[in-house]
Design a protein around this motif. Structure first.
Motif, mmCIF file in Angstrom:
data_model
loop_
_atom_site.group_PDB
_atom_site.id
_atom_site.type_symbol
_atom_site.label_atom_id
_atom_site.label_comp_id
_atom_site.label_asym_id
_atom_site.label_seq_id
_atom_site.Cartn_x
_atom_site.Cartn_y
_atom_site.Cartn_z
ATOM 1 N N VAL A 5 0.820 -1.175 -0.112
ATOM 2 C CA VAL A 5 0.346 0.030 -0.453
ATOM 3 C C VAL A 5 1.090 1.679 0.511
ATOM 4 N N THR A 6 0.669 2.233 -0.930
ATOM 5 C CA THR A 6 1.038 3.522 -1.027
ATOM 6 C C THR A 6 0.257 4.427 -0.722
ATOM 7 N N LEU A 7 0.325 5.494 0.516
ATOM 8 C CA LEU A 7 -0.371 6.708 1.137
ATOM 9 C C LEU A 7 0.623 7.656 0.555
ATOM 10 N N GLU A 8 -0.762 8.712 -0.416
ATOM 11 C CA GLU A 8 0.458 9.770 -0.932
ATOM 12 C C GLU A 8 -1.343 11.006 -0.078
ATOM 13 N N GLY A 9 -0.823 12.608 -0.801
ATOM 14 C CA GLY A 9 -1.313 13.049 -0.660
ATOM 15 C C GLY A 9 -0.496 14.251 0.532
ATOM 16 N N GLU A 10 -1.815 14.981 1.068
ATOM 17 C CA GLU A 10 -0.758 16.416 2.359
ATOM 18 C C GLU A 10 -1.523 16.385 3.057
ATOM 19 N N LEU A 11 -1.202 16.513 4.626
ATOM 20 C CA LEU A 11 -1.709 16.005 5.977
ATOM 21 C C LEU A 11 -0.999 17.514 6.922
ATOM 22 N N PRO A 12 -1.813 18.583 7.820
ATOM 23 C CA PRO A 12 -1.062 19.705 8.445
ATOM 24 C C PRO A 12 -0.380 19.007 9.513
ATOM 25 N N TRP A 13 -0.745 17.394 9.635
ATOM 26 C CA TRP A 13 0.347 17.199 11.171
ATOM 27 C C TRP A 13 0.735 15.965 11.288
#
Length: 224
Positions: free
Chosen positions: A110-118
Protein backbone atom coordinates in the motif's frame (compact mmCIF):
# COMPACT_ATOMS: atom_id res chain seq x y z
CA UNK A 1 29.85 -2.47 26.14
CA UNK A 2 28.35 -5.38 24.21
CA UNK A 3 29.91 -8.03 22.01
CA UNK A 4 28.22 -9.06 18.77
CA UNK A 5 26.94 -12.21 20.48
CA UNK A 6 25.44 -10.23 23.36
CA UNK A 7 23.70 -7.80 21.00
CA UNK A 8 22.34 -10.70 18.94
CA UNK A 9 20.94 -12.34 22.07
CA UNK A 10 19.40 -9.09 23.33
CA UNK A 11 17.63 -8.50 20.01
CA UNK A 12 16.37 -12.09 19.91
CA UNK A 13 14.96 -11.79 23.41
CA UNK A 14 13.38 -8.39 22.66
CA UNK A 15 11.58 -9.85 19.63
CA UNK A 16 10.42 -12.94 21.52
CA UNK A 17 9.13 -10.72 24.34
CA UNK A 18 6.53 -9.14 22.04
CA UNK A 19 3.15 -10.96 22.31
CA UNK A 20 2.60 -10.95 18.54
CA UNK A 21 5.96 -12.60 17.96
CA UNK A 22 6.15 -15.43 20.51
CA UNK A 23 5.81 -18.11 17.81
CA UNK A 24 7.55 -16.22 15.00
CA UNK A 25 10.76 -17.68 13.60
CA UNK A 26 12.94 -14.64 13.00
CA UNK A 27 16.67 -14.91 12.46
CA UNK A 28 19.01 -12.30 13.95
CA UNK A 29 22.61 -11.53 13.00
CA UNK A 30 24.56 -8.75 14.73
CA UNK A 31 27.86 -7.26 13.57
CA UNK A 32 29.33 -4.06 15.03
CA UNK A 33 25.90 -2.57 15.75
CA UNK A 34 24.34 -3.57 12.41
CA UNK A 35 21.48 -6.00 12.99
CA UNK A 36 19.98 -8.12 10.19
CA UNK A 37 16.53 -9.70 10.56
CA UNK A 38 15.30 -12.56 8.37
CA UNK A 39 12.34 -14.94 8.34
CA UNK A 40 8.66 -15.10 7.50
CA UNK A 41 5.57 -13.72 9.26
CA UNK A 42 1.87 -13.86 8.39
CA UNK A 43 1.09 -10.15 8.75
CA UNK A 44 2.68 -6.78 8.07
CA UNK A 45 1.94 -5.78 11.68
CA UNK A 46 4.24 -8.58 12.90
CA UNK A 47 6.97 -7.47 10.50
CA UNK A 48 6.80 -3.93 11.94
CA UNK A 49 6.62 -5.25 15.50
CA UNK A 50 9.89 -7.14 14.99
CA UNK A 51 11.55 -4.09 13.47
CA UNK A 52 10.41 -1.79 16.29
CA UNK A 53 11.48 -4.28 18.98
CA UNK A 54 14.97 -4.48 17.47
CA UNK A 55 15.31 -0.70 17.19
CA UNK A 56 14.68 -0.26 20.92
CA UNK A 57 17.59 -2.47 21.95
CA UNK A 58 20.57 -0.52 23.23
CA UNK A 59 23.52 -0.97 20.87
CA UNK A 60 21.59 -1.23 17.58
CA UNK A 61 23.01 1.37 15.19
CA UNK A 62 21.46 0.17 11.91
CA UNK A 63 18.88 -2.36 10.83
CA UNK A 64 18.82 -4.57 7.73
CA UNK A 65 15.27 -5.91 7.53
CA UNK A 66 14.62 -8.88 5.24
CA UNK A 67 11.51 -10.33 6.89
CA UNK A 68 8.92 -11.44 4.32
CA UNK A 69 5.15 -11.39 4.75
CA UNK A 70 3.50 -14.60 3.56
CA UNK A 71 -0.21 -15.19 4.04
CA UNK A 72 -1.98 -18.54 4.28
CA UNK A 73 -3.89 -19.18 1.05
CA UNK A 74 -7.20 -18.65 2.87
CA UNK A 75 -6.15 -15.06 3.67
CA UNK A 76 -5.31 -14.04 0.10
CA UNK A 77 -7.04 -10.94 -1.27
CA UNK A 78 -6.95 -9.06 -4.53
CA UNK A 79 -5.42 -5.60 -4.65
CA UNK A 80 -8.90 -4.18 -5.22
CA UNK A 81 -10.16 -5.84 -2.04
CA UNK A 82 -7.19 -4.55 -0.07
CA UNK A 83 -7.69 -1.02 -1.46
CA UNK A 84 -11.34 -1.05 -0.41
CA UNK A 85 -10.44 -2.07 3.14
CA UNK A 86 -7.70 0.58 3.31
CA UNK A 87 -10.13 3.31 2.25
CA UNK A 88 -12.66 2.15 4.84
CA UNK A 89 -10.02 2.07 7.59
CA UNK A 90 -9.00 5.65 6.79
CA UNK A 91 -12.62 6.79 6.55
CA UNK A 92 -13.54 5.51 10.01
CA UNK A 93 -10.46 6.93 11.73
CA UNK A 94 -11.70 10.34 12.80
CA UNK A 95 -8.25 11.78 13.47
CA UNK A 96 -7.42 11.54 9.75
CA UNK A 97 -8.98 13.75 7.03
CA UNK A 98 -9.26 10.81 4.63
CA UNK A 99 -10.28 12.98 1.68
CA UNK A 100 -6.69 14.29 1.65
CA UNK A 101 -5.12 10.85 1.17
CA UNK A 102 -4.66 8.93 -2.07
CA UNK A 103 -4.18 5.16 -1.97
CA UNK A 104 -2.40 2.82 -4.38
CA UNK A 105 -2.12 -0.96 -3.90
CA UNK A 106 0.24 -3.18 -5.87
CA UNK A 107 0.80 -6.83 -4.95
CA UNK A 108 -0.47 -6.15 -1.43
CA UNK A 109 1.85 -3.18 -0.89
CA UNK A 110 0.00 0.00 0.00
CA UNK A 111 1.27 3.45 -0.95
CA UNK A 112 -0.23 6.47 0.82
CA UNK A 113 0.10 9.92 -0.76
CA UNK A 114 -1.34 13.39 -0.23
CA UNK A 115 -0.93 16.26 2.22
CA UNK A 116 -1.84 16.56 5.91
CA UNK A 117 -1.29 19.38 8.43
CA UNK A 118 0.28 17.24 11.20
CA UNK A 119 2.79 14.41 11.31
CA UNK A 120 0.76 12.49 13.91
CA UNK A 121 -1.99 12.19 11.28
CA UNK A 122 0.53 10.77 8.82
CA UNK A 123 1.61 8.18 11.41
CA UNK A 124 -2.01 7.42 12.28
CA UNK A 125 -2.81 6.75 8.62
CA UNK A 126 -0.06 4.13 8.38
CA UNK A 127 -1.11 2.61 11.70
CA UNK A 128 -4.72 2.27 10.53
CA UNK A 129 -3.56 0.26 7.52
CA UNK A 130 -0.85 -2.03 8.87
CA UNK A 131 -3.19 -4.46 10.69
CA UNK A 132 -5.39 -5.16 7.67
CA UNK A 133 -5.34 -8.69 6.26
CA UNK A 134 -3.74 -8.75 2.83
CA UNK A 135 -1.36 -5.83 3.46
CA UNK A 136 2.26 -6.83 2.83
CA UNK A 137 3.84 -3.42 3.22
CA UNK A 138 3.12 0.29 3.64
CA UNK A 139 4.95 3.11 1.86
CA UNK A 140 3.98 6.36 3.55
CA UNK A 141 4.62 9.21 1.10
CA UNK A 142 2.21 11.66 2.75
CA UNK A 143 3.66 15.18 2.91
CA UNK A 144 3.20 17.59 5.82
CA UNK A 145 1.92 21.05 4.96
CA UNK A 146 1.14 22.92 8.16
CA UNK A 147 -1.95 25.11 8.15
CA UNK A 148 -0.46 27.49 10.70
CA UNK A 149 2.03 30.21 9.79
CA UNK A 150 3.54 30.42 13.28
CA UNK A 151 7.28 31.01 13.25
CA UNK A 152 9.13 27.98 14.60
CA UNK A 153 10.92 28.77 17.84
CA UNK A 154 14.14 26.85 18.42
CA UNK A 155 13.86 27.31 22.18
CA UNK A 156 10.40 25.70 22.23
CA UNK A 157 11.81 22.53 20.67
CA UNK A 158 14.81 22.50 22.99
CA UNK A 159 12.50 22.89 25.99
CA UNK A 160 10.29 20.04 24.76
CA UNK A 161 13.35 17.79 24.43
CA UNK A 162 14.52 18.71 27.93
CA UNK A 163 11.11 17.76 29.36
CA UNK A 164 11.40 14.30 27.84
CA UNK A 165 13.15 11.23 29.22
CA UNK A 166 15.48 10.96 26.22
CA UNK A 167 17.23 14.33 26.39
CA UNK A 168 20.96 14.76 26.73
CA UNK A 169 23.34 17.51 25.66
CA UNK A 170 24.34 15.57 22.55
CA UNK A 171 21.19 16.69 20.71
CA UNK A 172 21.45 20.02 18.88
CA UNK A 173 18.54 21.87 17.24
CA UNK A 174 18.59 24.29 14.33
CA UNK A 175 15.70 25.96 12.50
CA UNK A 176 15.49 27.21 8.92
CA UNK A 177 12.05 28.42 7.83
CA UNK A 178 9.65 25.50 8.25
CA UNK A 179 12.44 22.91 8.63
CA UNK A 180 13.93 21.65 11.89
CA UNK A 181 17.29 19.86 11.82
CA UNK A 182 18.57 17.63 14.63
CA UNK A 183 22.31 16.96 14.78
CA UNK A 184 24.74 15.43 17.24
CA UNK A 185 24.64 12.02 18.86
CA UNK A 186 21.98 9.77 20.35
CA UNK A 187 22.76 6.86 22.65
CA UNK A 188 20.17 4.59 21.00
CA UNK A 189 18.00 4.32 17.91
CA UNK A 190 14.97 4.79 20.17
CA UNK A 191 16.37 8.12 21.41
CA UNK A 192 16.97 9.27 17.83
CA UNK A 193 13.42 8.45 16.68
CA UNK A 194 11.82 9.86 19.82
CA UNK A 195 13.71 13.15 19.36
CA UNK A 196 12.32 13.29 15.82
CA UNK A 197 8.77 12.66 17.03
CA UNK A 198 9.08 15.46 19.58
CA UNK A 199 10.36 17.87 16.93
CA UNK A 200 7.46 16.94 14.61
CA UNK A 201 4.97 18.32 17.16
CA UNK A 202 6.16 21.86 16.55
CA UNK A 203 3.44 24.22 15.20
CA UNK A 204 4.24 25.42 11.69
CA UNK A 205 6.62 22.57 10.86
CA UNK A 206 6.85 21.02 7.38
CA UNK A 207 10.08 19.00 7.57
CA UNK A 208 12.35 17.35 10.14
CA UNK A 209 15.89 16.46 9.11
CA UNK A 210 16.94 13.91 11.73
CA UNK A 211 20.72 13.73 11.33
CA UNK A 212 21.44 12.34 14.79
CA UNK A 213 24.09 9.63 14.83
CA UNK A 214 23.65 6.63 17.09
CA UNK A 215 26.82 6.38 19.17
CA UNK A 216 27.62 3.19 21.08
CA UNK A 217 30.96 1.65 21.97
CA UNK A 218 31.49 -2.04 21.33
CA UNK A 219 33.64 -4.74 22.78
CA UNK A 220 34.49 -6.11 19.34
CA UNK A 221 34.07 -9.82 18.94
CA UNK A 222 35.40 -11.08 15.63
CA UNK A 223 34.09 -14.60 16.13
CA UNK A 224 30.76 -13.59 14.45
Amino acid sequence: MKTNAELQEDVQKAIQWEPLLHAAEIGVIAKDGIVSLTGFVDSYAKKMEAENAAKKVIGVKALVENIEVKFPSSWSKTDAEVAKEVLNALKFNYSIPDDSIKVKVEDGRVTLEGELPWNYQKEEAASAVKYLTGVKGVINNIQIKSETDDAIQKKDIEDALRRSTIYDNGIKVSVSGTTVTLTGTANSWYQKEEAGRIAWKTPGIWHVENELEVDYDYDYDYSL
